[in-house]
Scaffold this motif. Sequence first.
Motif, PDB file in Angstrom:
ATOM      1  N   LEU A  47      13.316  -4.120  -0.755  1.00 49.41           N
ATOM      2  CA  LEU A  47      14.002  -3.175  -1.288  1.00 49.41           C
ATOM      3  C   LEU A  47      14.476  -4.493  -2.636  1.00 49.41           C
ATOM      4  CD1 LEU A  47      12.842  -0.732  -2.295  1.00 49.41           C
ATOM      5  CD2 LEU A  47      15.014   0.181  -2.043  1.00 49.41           C
ATOM      6  N   ASP A  48      15.755  -4.364  -1.493  1.00 51.38           N
ATOM      7  CA  ASP A  48      16.712  -5.168  -2.881  1.00 51.38           C
ATOM      8  C   ASP A  48      16.305  -6.465  -3.625  1.00 51.38           C
ATOM      9  OD1 ASP A  48      18.290  -3.299  -2.320  1.00 51.38           O
ATOM     10  OD2 ASP A  48      19.471  -4.831  -0.391  1.00 51.38           O
ATOM     11  N   GLN A  49      15.260  -7.643  -2.951  1.00 50.14           N
ATOM     12  CA  GLN A  49      14.667  -8.220  -3.254  1.00 50.14           C
ATOM     13  C   GLN A  49      13.582  -8.023  -4.843  1.00 50.14           C
ATOM     14  OE1 GLN A  49      12.866 -10.681  -0.114  1.00 50.14           O
ATOM     15  NE2 GLN A  49      14.811 -11.413   0.789  1.00 50.14           N
ATOM     16  N   LEU A  50      12.640  -7.004  -3.954  1.00 48.06           N
ATOM     17  CA  LEU A  50      11.605  -6.134  -4.468  1.00 48.06           C
ATOM     18  C   LEU A  50      12.761  -6.073  -6.315  1.00 48.06           C
ATOM     19  CD1 LEU A  50       9.152  -5.032  -2.681  1.00 48.06           C
ATOM     20  CD2 LEU A  50       8.640  -7.361  -4.531  1.00 48.06           C
ATOM     21  N   TYR A  51      13.403  -5.167  -6.765  1.00 48.22           N
ATOM     22  CA  TYR A  51      14.320  -3.918  -7.158  1.00 48.22           C
ATOM     23  C   TYR A  51      15.958  -5.096  -7.307  1.00 48.22           C
ATOM     24  CZ  TYR A  51       9.740  -1.848  -7.245  1.00 48.22           C
ATOM     25  OH  TYR A  51       9.158  -2.409  -7.077  1.00 48.22           O
ATOM     26  N   PRO A  52      16.753  -5.601  -7.246  1.00 49.67           N
ATOM     27  CA  PRO A  52      17.631  -5.811  -7.737  1.00 49.67           C
ATOM     28  C   PRO A  52      18.559  -5.126  -8.269  1.00 49.67           C
ATOM     29  CG  PRO A  52      16.696  -8.006  -8.014  1.00 49.67           C
ATOM     30  CD  PRO A  52      15.517  -6.882  -8.487  1.00 49.67           C
ATOM     31  N   GLY A  53      19.473  -4.908  -7.954  1.00 45.12           N
ATOM     32  CA  GLY A  53      20.488  -3.363  -8.492  1.00 45.12           C
ATOM     33  C   GLY A  53      20.126  -2.056  -8.131  1.00 45.12           C
ATOM     34  N   ARG A  54      18.680  -1.938  -7.162  1.00 41.86           N
ATOM     35  CA  ARG A  54      17.732  -0.813  -7.712  1.00 41.86           C
ATOM     36  C   ARG A  54      17.629   0.175  -8.842  1.00 41.86           C
ATOM     37  NH1 ARG A  54      18.593   1.211  -2.189  1.00 41.86           N
ATOM     38  NH2 ARG A  54      18.622  -1.052  -0.851  1.00 41.86           N
ATOM     39  N   ARG A  55      17.401  -0.649  -9.631  1.00 41.62           N
ATOM     40  CA  ARG A  55      16.941   0.144 -11.028  1.00 41.62           C
ATOM     41  C   ARG A  55      15.931  -0.523 -11.393  1.00 41.62           C
ATOM     42  NH1 ARG A  55      20.730   2.535 -14.645  1.00 41.62           N
ATOM     43  NH2 ARG A  55      22.848   2.513 -13.845  1.00 41.62           N
ATOM     44  N   MET A  56      15.001  -0.337 -12.071  1.00 42.44           N
ATOM     45  CA  MET A  56      13.088  -0.715 -12.890  1.00 42.44           C
ATOM     46  C   MET A  56      13.402  -0.649 -13.802  1.00 42.44           C
ATOM     47  SD  MET A  56      10.910   1.490  -9.276  1.00 42.44           S
ATOM     48  CE  MET A  56      12.014   2.528  -9.923  1.00 42.44           C
ATOM     49  N   PHE A  57      12.443  -1.282 -14.797  1.00 44.90           N
ATOM     50  CA  PHE A  57      12.906  -1.936 -16.472  1.00 44.90           C
ATOM     51  C   PHE A  57      11.041  -2.086 -16.413  1.00 44.90           C
ATOM     52  CE2 PHE A  57      17.153  -3.638 -14.467  1.00 44.90           C
ATOM     53  CZ  PHE A  57      17.630  -2.879 -15.482  1.00 44.90           C
ATOM     54  N   SER A  94       0.644  -1.164   0.135  1.00 48.62           N
ATOM     55  CA  SER A  94      -0.168  -0.548   0.347  1.00 48.62           C
ATOM     56  C   SER A  94       0.736   0.763  -0.085  1.00 48.62           C
ATOM     57  CB  SER A  94      -0.828  -0.376   1.515  1.00 48.62           C
ATOM     58  OG  SER A  94      -2.025   0.896   1.438  1.00 48.62           O
ATOM     59  N   THR A  95       0.540   1.828   1.580  1.00 51.01           N
ATOM     60  CA  THR A  95       1.367   3.075   1.037  1.00 51.01           C
ATOM     61  C   THR A  95       2.839   3.484   1.954  1.00 51.01           C
ATOM     62  OG1 THR A  95       0.587   4.308   2.869  1.00 51.01           O
ATOM     63  CG2 THR A  95      -0.190   5.051   0.300  1.00 51.01           C
ATOM     64  N   GLY A  96       3.424   1.796   2.266  1.00 54.85           N
ATOM     65  CA  GLY A  96       4.222   1.574   3.460  1.00 54.85           C
ATOM     66  C   GLY A  96       5.502   1.596   2.554  1.00 54.85           C
ATOM     67  N   LYS A  97       6.498   2.349   3.519  1.00 56.12           N
ATOM     68  CA  LYS A  97       7.481   2.775   2.362  1.00 56.12           C
ATOM     69  C   LYS A  97       8.340   0.990   2.593  1.00 56.12           C
ATOM     70  CE  LYS A  97      11.914   5.702   2.375  1.00 56.12           C
ATOM     71  NZ  LYS A  97      12.783   6.746   3.551  1.00 56.12           N
ATOM     72  N   ILE A  98       8.983   0.350   1.698  1.00 57.84           N
ATOM     73  CA  ILE A  98       9.891  -0.694   0.900  1.00 57.84           C
ATOM     74  C   ILE A  98      11.676  -0.231   1.341  1.00 57.84           C
ATOM     75  CG2 ILE A  98      10.366  -2.250  -0.543  1.00 57.84           C
ATOM     76  CD1 ILE A  98       8.253  -2.226  -1.653  1.00 57.84           C
ATOM     77  N   GLU A  99      11.792  -0.713   2.184  1.00 55.32           N
ATOM     78  CA  GLU A  99      13.696  -0.657   2.597  1.00 55.32           C
ATOM     79  C   GLU A  99      14.285  -1.554   2.637  1.00 55.32           C
ATOM     80  OE1 GLU A  99      13.821   3.306   4.971  1.00 55.32           O
ATOM     81  OE2 GLU A  99      12.781   1.855   6.063  1.00 55.32           O
TER      82      GLU A  99
END
Length: 375
Positions: free
Chosen positions: A14-24, A5-10
């Motif tokens: 966050l690393d599991q959802l967006y490896p390398g912190r890049r969104m394609f 929802s509006t919760g912050k991912i950290e």
Amino acid sequence: VSTQSTGKIEGEELDQLYPGRRMFFGRNGSHVKQNVDIFQLPQLAAWAAVLAYLASTSGDVHPNIVFEDINKITYDIHVGGMLHGHIMDNIGDYLEPNPRLEGMLKMMRDTGKQTFILTNSPYKFIDVGMSQIIGSHWMDLFDVVICLSRKPHFFNDNKRPFRRVSSNNEPTFGQVNQLVKGEVYCEGNVRDLHKFTGWNPCRILYFGDQMLADLAEPVLNQGWHTGAIIRELNEELELLNSAEYQHKMFLLNELNYLINDVQQFIPHPTAIQYLGEWCTERKKIRRELLALHPTKFGSIFRTHLTPTLFYRRLSRFAEIYTSDLTNLTNFSPEHHRFTPTRQYLPHEMHCQSQLDICRAKCSWKESKPWEACAK
């Protein structure tokens, strides 16, 4: 808005959802949804609220299911006419009279310009809105009115002919060979628009508020000039002109210069110490600047030094942009020219700094100032 929802991912999540912190975007398996206009903000709010409710009650929720259901509901509300009907019944809550718009259109027409409306909305909806903004005579200010145009297909599908809209707001079945002032048309295509009006595509300036539907096809494939209407620009400029923001930007720029300069003295211990302290201070000021924005998402134009996806599309699809179309009343339709500012690349920055020095020293009262700079 995330799966929480509006919760912050950290951290690790966050690393599991967006490896390398890049969104394609746009690739197979991409789980990032691009939201490109203000119409999708209520959709995002509904998605976040439903996710929060289901997570707090059952604790077992698949975000993709919620996302698809919310998408279908909002699509049905928009396409089914429920949204248009509600707005027309409460038009005073959404639009107010705007004499400046009528004045701007009259100014354009007085200088020989022709004006047109090209919209995906039905005529009844446009008529109610324009009557509220300008008055019942609003069609007198336009040479061509086209509704239900099916943008962006209007620009790339030349098979669909124009249809005239009857007095009872129904499309007719007769052949259209010209676009007559005072009549309303629907559907159609850009090739016939050019043919029936005789307009040179390179002389058309078209404004819209949706990058992909309104602006991409006209500027990339039709040779039109385009302008974007961005309502959020007012808030952005108000923040940029505030004393607090400008003070922090000044400190950040000074720190950037210091960090670049001190590194020439590395590995001296004092230089290493200052570098660490200034980098820490720089990170702090960057966060403070981001926190000054009134929304959680920050600026729609940039994140620190990085232009947003929205701005990248804006710079590609729109030649000018403004918060309000009536701002054009400040410029002469006959004589004003919008000249772009040169965007210097990193390897050109030294040349730019030398030009700035020359410009500062040069007396612009001389007949040939650049020759004076060269000397």
